[in-house]
Design a protein around this motif. Structure first.
Motif, mmCIF file in Angstrom:
data_model
loop_
_atom_site.group_PDB
_atom_site.id
_atom_site.type_symbol
_atom_site.label_atom_id
_atom_site.label_comp_id
_atom_site.label_asym_id
_atom_site.label_seq_id
_atom_site.Cartn_x
_atom_site.Cartn_y
_atom_site.Cartn_z
ATOM 1 N N ALA A 85 -0.990 -34.672 -16.162
ATOM 2 C CA ALA A 85 -0.800 -33.903 -17.396
ATOM 3 C C ALA A 85 -0.857 -32.412 -17.094
ATOM 4 N N ILE A 86 -1.797 -32.037 -16.241
ATOM 5 C CA ILE A 86 -1.927 -30.620 -15.872
ATOM 6 C C ILE A 86 -0.644 -30.125 -15.210
ATOM 7 N N ASP A 87 -0.099 -30.954 -14.302
ATOM 8 C CA ASP A 87 1.150 -30.589 -13.625
ATOM 9 C C ASP A 87 2.273 -30.326 -14.625
ATOM 10 N N VAL A 88 2.420 -31.247 -15.586
ATOM 11 C CA VAL A 88 3.489 -31.114 -16.571
ATOM 12 C C VAL A 88 3.315 -29.826 -17.365
ATOM 13 N N VAL A 89 2.072 -29.598 -17.814
ATOM 14 C CA VAL A 89 1.813 -28.424 -18.649
ATOM 15 C C VAL A 89 2.052 -27.129 -17.863
ATOM 16 N N ARG A 90 1.595 -27.096 -16.605
ATOM 17 C CA ARG A 90 1.732 -25.855 -15.830
ATOM 18 C C ARG A 90 3.194 -25.503 -15.556
ATOM 19 N N GLN A 91 4.054 -26.512 -15.529
ATOM 20 C CA GLN A 91 5.475 -26.221 -15.336
ATOM 21 C C GLN A 91 6.073 -25.537 -16.555
ATOM 22 N N GLU A 92 5.449 -25.766 -17.714
ATOM 23 C CA GLU A 92 6.018 -25.230 -18.960
ATOM 24 C C GLU A 92 5.330 -23.952 -19.410
ATOM 25 N N VAL A 93 4.234 -23.601 -18.735
ATOM 26 C CA VAL A 93 3.446 -22.450 -19.163
ATOM 27 C C VAL A 93 3.401 -21.411 -18.042
ATOM 28 N N GLY A 94 3.978 -20.254 -18.292
ATOM 29 C CA GLY A 94 3.922 -19.182 -17.303
ATOM 30 C C GLY A 94 2.704 -18.304 -17.569
ATOM 31 N N MET A 95 2.187 -17.706 -16.484
ATOM 32 C CA MET A 95 1.030 -16.845 -16.695
ATOM 33 C C MET A 95 1.149 -15.561 -15.888
ATOM 34 N N VAL A 96 0.743 -14.467 -16.527
ATOM 35 C CA VAL A 96 0.729 -13.162 -15.860
ATOM 36 C C VAL A 96 -0.710 -12.665 -15.877
ATOM 37 N N PHE A 97 -1.187 -12.234 -14.708
ATOM 38 C CA PHE A 97 -2.598 -11.881 -14.561
ATOM 39 C C PHE A 97 -2.807 -10.366 -14.564
ATOM 40 N N GLN A 98 -4.038 -9.995 -14.815
ATOM 41 C CA GLN A 98 -4.395 -8.580 -14.775
ATOM 42 C C GLN A 98 -4.122 -7.986 -13.392
ATOM 43 N N SER A 99 -4.469 -8.739 -12.337
ATOM 44 C CA SER A 99 -4.360 -8.195 -10.983
ATOM 45 C C SER A 99 -3.071 -8.630 -10.281
#
Lengths: 257, 222
Positions: A85-99
């Motif tokens: 489930a985590i794999d599926v979700v991470r493919q659909e959710v992009g993330m941009v970090f502070q650093s």
């Protein structure tokens, strides 16, 4: 099918639903009964004092943090400790970090091609075409063969945005994307985010950039002590915040702007 | 009175000594590869969620680092045949060097991995990469770069340690030297030359390591 009144033109099922989410770091409770529903194309700005749980909240959505109670559903997939489930979700959710977190040993282009090839199984040609398209879009196409350390902070953050977009996510999470930048570079990153918002991307942004919030947010969410204390369209939130903590917070940050 | 130097012995046997150098380089090179593989896999196992695997690696490191190399190689060469596992001297030497060097390499590489910012790992996860992919594609190269001087220093040590493999009659520089010495009784001349040859080997390796570093770790950092 439920629809959220706050989201314009949306009758679909919400893209993200958080229901009564509770999270502890040891004995410290970081999230207290957080409920949140985000529709497709909705732009949310999360703000609040440091330690209020804003970053923790968005990090639970792609399971960079686990949570102990409640539920999170992203595009119909329940985010649990189940790796599939985590794999599926991470493919659909992009993330941009502070650093930024660009990979220093890869060129800008390689940074953008890595996940599409390794996770989505794209061909090299396909991945490169996608990468160049998004790098052009964040106006950094001419730096594709440079290494991250050869770029300014603002440029690096724009590459990080392009890298996340290359996975063609349904949602983008921003975790204080301009906090580590020199002031003169904040605008180029915010402009990129505004462009993305105008193209209809679903976005959740943890940021203190209130100008950005005014301009693009459909809703501003104010958190303190792990709780969502206020939730309102930006005009309402900035003009007449209800909660005393929100008033205090706005007073403090607007005093500096 | 006095010892008459006669380096003609050395000149006469120079081809053999050079072949000995090649033997040393061969054993060492194979040992380094094995040590690197053990080092990288060991670090992964050391950081695994599986408790017994983690403890196994820790036990391995403790045993290897707290016992003499000579005993380790004797164990492989003389003790294992009693259990029916007979290895030839070359294979024995490579395994002994690789396993011994590997135990040190695990701890060195682990230090490199720990120096990598947590954000790098999180960025990999957020992009949908798995734990092993994150390690292999994102963490490993910068980690190796961070500890490259210590790791290559350890590899030079491994090369010098290979002289102990003469004790199981592996073909390398020291064993060749011993043979020449016992034929000619020219101990000073032979071991003086061998000392210089080991120095030359070390310098050569250092040059090669520097070249590899320029090739693979030349990306800019701040």
């Amino acid at each position: 099918m439920s629809s959220t009144s706050t989201a314009p033109n949306s009758t679909e099922q919400p893209l993200i639903v958080m229901g009564a989410v509770e999270k502890w770091f040891g004995t410290f409770q970081a999230l207290r009964s957080v409920n949140l529903s985000v529709s497709k194309s909705e732009k949310i700005v999360l703000c609040g004092p440091s330690g209020s749980g804003k970053s923790t909240l968005i990090r639970c959505i792609n399971h960079l943090e686990s949570y102990q109670k409640g539920k999170i559903v992203v595009d119909g997939v329940s985010v649990t400790d189940n790796q599939k489930a985590i794999d599926v979700v991470r493919q659909e959710v992009g993330m941009v970090f502070q650093s930024f977190n660009l990979f220093p040993h890869m060129t800008v282009l390689q940074n953008c091609m890595l996940a599409p090839i390794r996770v989505r199984g794209s061909s090299k040609q396909e991945a490169e075409a996608t990468a160049r398209r998004y790098l052009d879009r964040v106006h950094i196409g001419n730096q594709a063969d440079k290494y991250p350390a050869q770029l300014s902070g603002g440029q690096q953050q724009r590459v990080a945005i392009a890298r996340a977009l290359c996975m063609q996510p349904k949602v983008m999470l921003f975790d204080e994307p301009t906090s580590a930048l020199d002031p003169e570079m904040v605008k180029e990153v915010l402009d990129t985010m505004i462009g993305l918002a105008q193209d209809g991307m679903t976005m959740i942004c943890v940021t203190h950039e209130m100008g950005f919030a005014r301009q693009v947010a459909d809703r501003v969410i104010f958190m303190a002590d792990g709780m969502i204390l206020e939730e309102a369209p930006p005009e309402t939130f900035f003009k007449s915040p209800n909660h005393p903590r929100a008033k205090q917070f706005l007073g403090e940050i607007l005093a500096h702007h | 009175m006095g010892y008459q130097m006669d380096f003609s012995v050395v000149f006469d046997h120079f081809p053999q000594l050079l072949w000995g150098c090649l033997g040393t380089l061969g054993l060492s090179f194979a040992g380094m590869i094995l040590a690197l593989v053990i080092g990288v896999l060991g670090v992964m196992a050391r950081g695994s969620q599986i408790g017994w695997l983690r403890r196994l690696v820790i036990a391995f490191i403790e045993i290897i680092r707290n016992t003499p190399f000579l005993v380790q190689i004797f164990f492989l060469y003389f003790a294992l045949p009693q259990l029916g596992l007979k290895l030839n001297p070359t294979v024995t030497a490579i395994i002994a060097l690789g396993v011994n060097g590997g135990a040190y390499a695990i701890e060195i590489i682990r230090g490199g991995v720990q120096s990598i910012h947590r954000g790098q790992v999180e960025a990999g996860f957020a992009l949908g990469l798995h734990k092993t992919q994150v390690f292999r594609l994102i963490v490993l190269k910068p980690a190796l770069r961070a500890i490259y001087p210590s790791l290559t220093g350890q590899f030079i040590m491994l090369t010098l340690t290979s002289s102990i493999c003469t004790s199981v009659a592996a073909y390398e520089l020291t064993s060749v030297a011993q043979r020449i010495e016992s034929d000619t009784f020219r101990s000073f001349e032979v071991y003086f030359t061998v000392t210089l040859l080991y120095l030359a080997i070390s310098w050569m390796l250092m040059t090669a390591f520097a070249a590899i570093s320029r090739q693979y770790f030349s990306y800019p950092t701040r």
